[in-house]
Design a protein around this motif. Structure first.
Motif, PDB file in Angstrom:
ATOM      1  N   PRO A 149       0.821  -1.227   0.000  1.00  0.00           N
ATOM      2  CA  PRO A 149       0.000   0.000   0.000  1.00  0.00           C
ATOM      3  C   PRO A 149       0.849   1.270   0.000  1.00  0.00           C
ATOM      4  CG  PRO A 149      -0.953  -1.610   1.477  1.00  0.00           C
ATOM      5  CD  PRO A 149       0.366  -2.182   1.035  1.00  0.00           C
ATOM      6  N   ARG A 150       1.952   1.284   0.750  1.00  0.00           N
ATOM      7  CA  ARG A 150       2.787   2.485   0.777  1.00  0.00           C
ATOM      8  C   ARG A 150       3.514   2.689  -0.538  1.00  0.00           C
ATOM      9  NH1 ARG A 150       4.547   6.170   4.495  1.00  0.00           N
ATOM     10  NH2 ARG A 150       2.324   6.015   5.000  1.00  0.00           N
ATOM     11  N   GLU A 151       3.967   1.588  -1.152  1.00  0.00           N
ATOM     12  CA  GLU A 151       4.620   1.715  -2.454  1.00  0.00           C
ATOM     13  C   GLU A 151       3.642   2.229  -3.498  1.00  0.00           C
ATOM     14  OE1 GLU A 151       7.863  -1.926  -1.760  1.00  0.00           O
ATOM     15  OE2 GLU A 151       6.031  -2.248  -2.917  1.00  0.00           O
ATOM     16  N   ARG A 152       2.415   1.768  -3.439  1.00  0.00           N
ATOM     17  CA  ARG A 152       1.401   2.251  -4.372  1.00  0.00           C
ATOM     18  C   ARG A 152       1.158   3.737  -4.160  1.00  0.00           C
ATOM     19  NH1 ARG A 152      -3.145   0.524  -7.383  1.00  0.00           N
ATOM     20  NH2 ARG A 152      -3.815   2.429  -8.461  1.00  0.00           N
ATOM     21  N   GLU A 153       1.124   4.144  -2.903  1.00  0.00           N
ATOM     22  CA  GLU A 153       0.918   5.554  -2.576  1.00  0.00           C
ATOM     23  C   GLU A 153       2.053   6.402  -3.134  1.00  0.00           C
ATOM     24  OE1 GLU A 153      -0.773   7.828   1.409  1.00  0.00           O
ATOM     25  OE2 GLU A 153       0.617   6.142   1.636  1.00  0.00           O
ATOM     26  N   VAL A 154       3.281   5.935  -2.938  1.00  0.00           N
ATOM     27  CA  VAL A 154       4.440   6.671  -3.447  1.00  0.00           C
ATOM     28  C   VAL A 154       4.411   6.714  -4.972  1.00  0.00           C
ATOM     29  CG1 VAL A 154       6.961   6.601  -3.694  1.00  0.00           C
ATOM     30  CG2 VAL A 154       5.905   6.238  -1.448  1.00  0.00           C
ATOM     31  N   MET A 157       1.985   9.303  -6.217  1.00  0.00           N
ATOM     32  CA  MET A 157       2.461  10.677  -6.004  1.00  0.00           C
ATOM     33  C   MET A 157       3.611  11.013  -6.942  1.00  0.00           C
ATOM     34  SD  MET A 157       2.148  10.725  -1.824  1.00  0.00           S
ATOM     35  CE  MET A 157       2.238  12.517  -1.589  1.00  0.00           C
ATOM     36  N   VAL A 158       4.499  10.040  -7.166  1.00  0.00           N
ATOM     37  CA  VAL A 158       5.617  10.261  -8.092  1.00  0.00           C
ATOM     38  C   VAL A 158       5.106  10.505  -9.504  1.00  0.00           C
ATOM     39  CG1 VAL A 158       7.546   9.122  -9.265  1.00  0.00           C
ATOM     40  CG2 VAL A 158       7.360   9.006  -6.780  1.00  0.00           C
ATOM     41  N   THR A 159       4.173   9.661  -9.954  1.00  0.00           N
ATOM     42  CA  THR A 159       3.667   9.800 -11.325  1.00  0.00           C
ATOM     43  C   THR A 159       2.724  10.992 -11.463  1.00  0.00           C
ATOM     44  OG1 THR A 159       1.893   8.198 -10.848  1.00  0.00           O
ATOM     45  CG2 THR A 159       3.917   7.359 -11.857  1.00  0.00           C
ATOM     46  N   GLN A 162       5.027  14.811  -8.175  1.00  0.00           N
ATOM     47  CA  GLN A 162       5.520  15.341  -6.908  1.00  0.00           C
ATOM     48  C   GLN A 162       6.962  14.909  -6.662  1.00  0.00           C
ATOM     49  OE1 GLN A 162       2.843  15.177  -3.495  1.00  0.00           O
ATOM     50  NE2 GLN A 162       1.170  14.491  -4.845  1.00  0.00           N
ATOM     51  N   SER A 163       7.733  15.794  -6.055  1.00  0.00           N
ATOM     52  CA  SER A 163       9.135  15.503  -5.767  1.00  0.00           C
ATOM     53  C   SER A 163       9.246  14.621  -4.530  1.00  0.00           C
ATOM     54  CB  SER A 163       9.898  16.806  -5.515  1.00  0.00           C
ATOM     55  OG  SER A 163       9.445  17.419  -4.297  1.00  0.00           O
ATOM     56  N   ASN A 164      10.424  14.015  -4.350  1.00  0.00           N
ATOM     57  CA  ASN A 164      10.652  13.206  -3.157  1.00  0.00           C
ATOM     58  C   ASN A 164      10.432  14.007  -1.887  1.00  0.00           C
ATOM     59  OD1 ASN A 164      11.301  11.140  -4.870  1.00  0.00           O
ATOM     60  ND2 ASN A 164      13.444  10.940  -4.230  1.00  0.00           N
ATOM     61  N   VAL A 180      13.754   4.934  -0.993  1.00  0.00           N
ATOM     62  CA  VAL A 180      13.753   3.467  -0.919  1.00  0.00           C
ATOM     63  C   VAL A 180      12.466   2.914  -1.534  1.00  0.00           C
ATOM     64  CG1 VAL A 180      13.647   1.496   0.658  1.00  0.00           C
ATOM     65  CG2 VAL A 180      15.299   3.341   1.083  1.00  0.00           C
ATOM     66  N   HIS A 181      11.329   3.504  -1.145  1.00  0.00           N
ATOM     67  CA  HIS A 181      10.047   3.061  -1.701  1.00  0.00           C
ATOM     68  C   HIS A 181      10.020   3.255  -3.212  1.00  0.00           C
ATOM     69  CE1 HIS A 181       8.120   2.034   1.993  1.00  0.00           C
ATOM     70  NE2 HIS A 181       8.138   3.264   2.488  1.00  0.00           N
ATOM     71  N   ARG A 182      10.519   4.369  -3.662  1.00  0.00           N
ATOM     72  CA  ARG A 182      10.517   4.679  -5.093  1.00  0.00           C
ATOM     73  C   ARG A 182      11.360   3.665  -5.865  1.00  0.00           C
ATOM     74  NH1 ARG A 182      11.348  10.677  -7.726  1.00  0.00           N
ATOM     75  NH2 ARG A 182      11.870  10.023  -9.843  1.00  0.00           N
ATOM     76  N   SER A 183      12.512   3.288  -5.309  1.00  0.00           N
ATOM     77  CA  SER A 183      13.381   2.312  -5.958  1.00  0.00           C
ATOM     78  C   SER A 183      12.687   0.953  -6.051  1.00  0.00           C
ATOM     79  CB  SER A 183      14.687   2.187  -5.161  1.00  0.00           C
ATOM     80  OG  SER A 183      15.519   1.196  -5.720  1.00  0.00           O
ATOM     81  N   ARG A 184      11.984   0.585  -4.974  1.00  0.00           N
ATOM     82  CA  ARG A 184      11.262  -0.693  -4.995  1.00  0.00           C
ATOM     83  C   ARG A 184      10.126  -0.674  -6.018  1.00  0.00           C
ATOM     84  NH1 ARG A 184      10.982  -1.469   1.605  1.00  0.00           N
ATOM     85  NH2 ARG A 184      13.130  -2.249   1.865  1.00  0.00           N
TER      86      ARG A 184
END
Length: 207
Positions: A149-154, A157-159, A162-164, A180-184
């Motif tokens: 769920p957190r990776e999906r959230e990130v 937001m990335v797509t 939004q910036s890190n 870390v989440h973004r890399s995963r």
């Protein structure tokens, strides 16, 4: 010039006129394409399978269900064969109705052989593109399901651009944690770049 066909591709002709069915079958097969003919909408529906690929040539006026009614019926059931309407009784209202319902072309009898074959080739190309897109969506959606769920959230937001730093502030975590989440996310989505990830998300969002 003939069109190269996959093992799955067929041109389906639905027309109650036997002479017209035979003429169309001869013409289409002479261009290297495979044909199945049906003398009514009911006969076609009894044989039709959701996984059929190719295109559908429909006569408008037939006993029982008309070609336009069959087109609408298939649309309601999400059977996405591209449709070409063929009629000897066409008028502007029929053409508009058929095109609004998603027909790729509307051809009046007597028709030009080359024009009809060209229309069929375009319909088959459209079917290939549509099937490739559906396959890509299924593949991307399966990758998305592997995200936490957190990776999906990130990812969302990335797509969304939004910036890190902005994501870290919104989620109340460190920028390092966001990285870390973004890399995963990139690894699980098999995305080589942010642009590729954005295209994936847009693909599954496109209706």
């Amino acid at each position: 010039m003939g069109v190269e066909m996959s093992d799955e591709h067929w041109v389906y002709v639905v027309d109650d006129d036997q002479a017209m069915r035979e003429s169309l079958q001869w013409l289409i097969e002479s261009d290297g394409m495979r044909v199945r003919t049906f003398d009514s909408a009911d006969a076609f529906l009894k044989a039709c399978r959701p996984d059929w690929s190719g295109c559908l040539l429909l006569d408008v006026r037939m006993p029982g269900m008309s070609g336009l009614e069959l087109q609408a019926y298939l649309g309601r059931r999400s059977i996405g064969l591209p449709v070409i309407i063929i009629t000897g009784h066409g008028d502007v209202a029929m053409a508009v109705r058929a095109m609004k319902a998603g027909a790729l072309d509307f051809i009046e009898k007597p028709f030009n052989d080359d024009a009809l074959l060209g229309s069929i080739r375009r319909a088959l190309e459209n079917d290939d593109r549509a099937r490739a897109l559906r396959s890509a969506r299924v593949d991307i959606q399966s990758r998305i399901k592997e995200l936490t769920p957190r990776e999906r959230e990130v990812m969302d937001m990335v797509t969304d651009g939004q910036s890190n730093r902005d994501i870290a502030t919104a989620l109340k975590v460190s920028a390092k944690t966001v990285e870390v989440h973004r890399s995963r996310v990139m690894d699980k989505m098999h995305a080589g770049s942010l642009a590729e990830l954005v295209r994936m998300v847009m693909t599954v969002q496109t209706t």
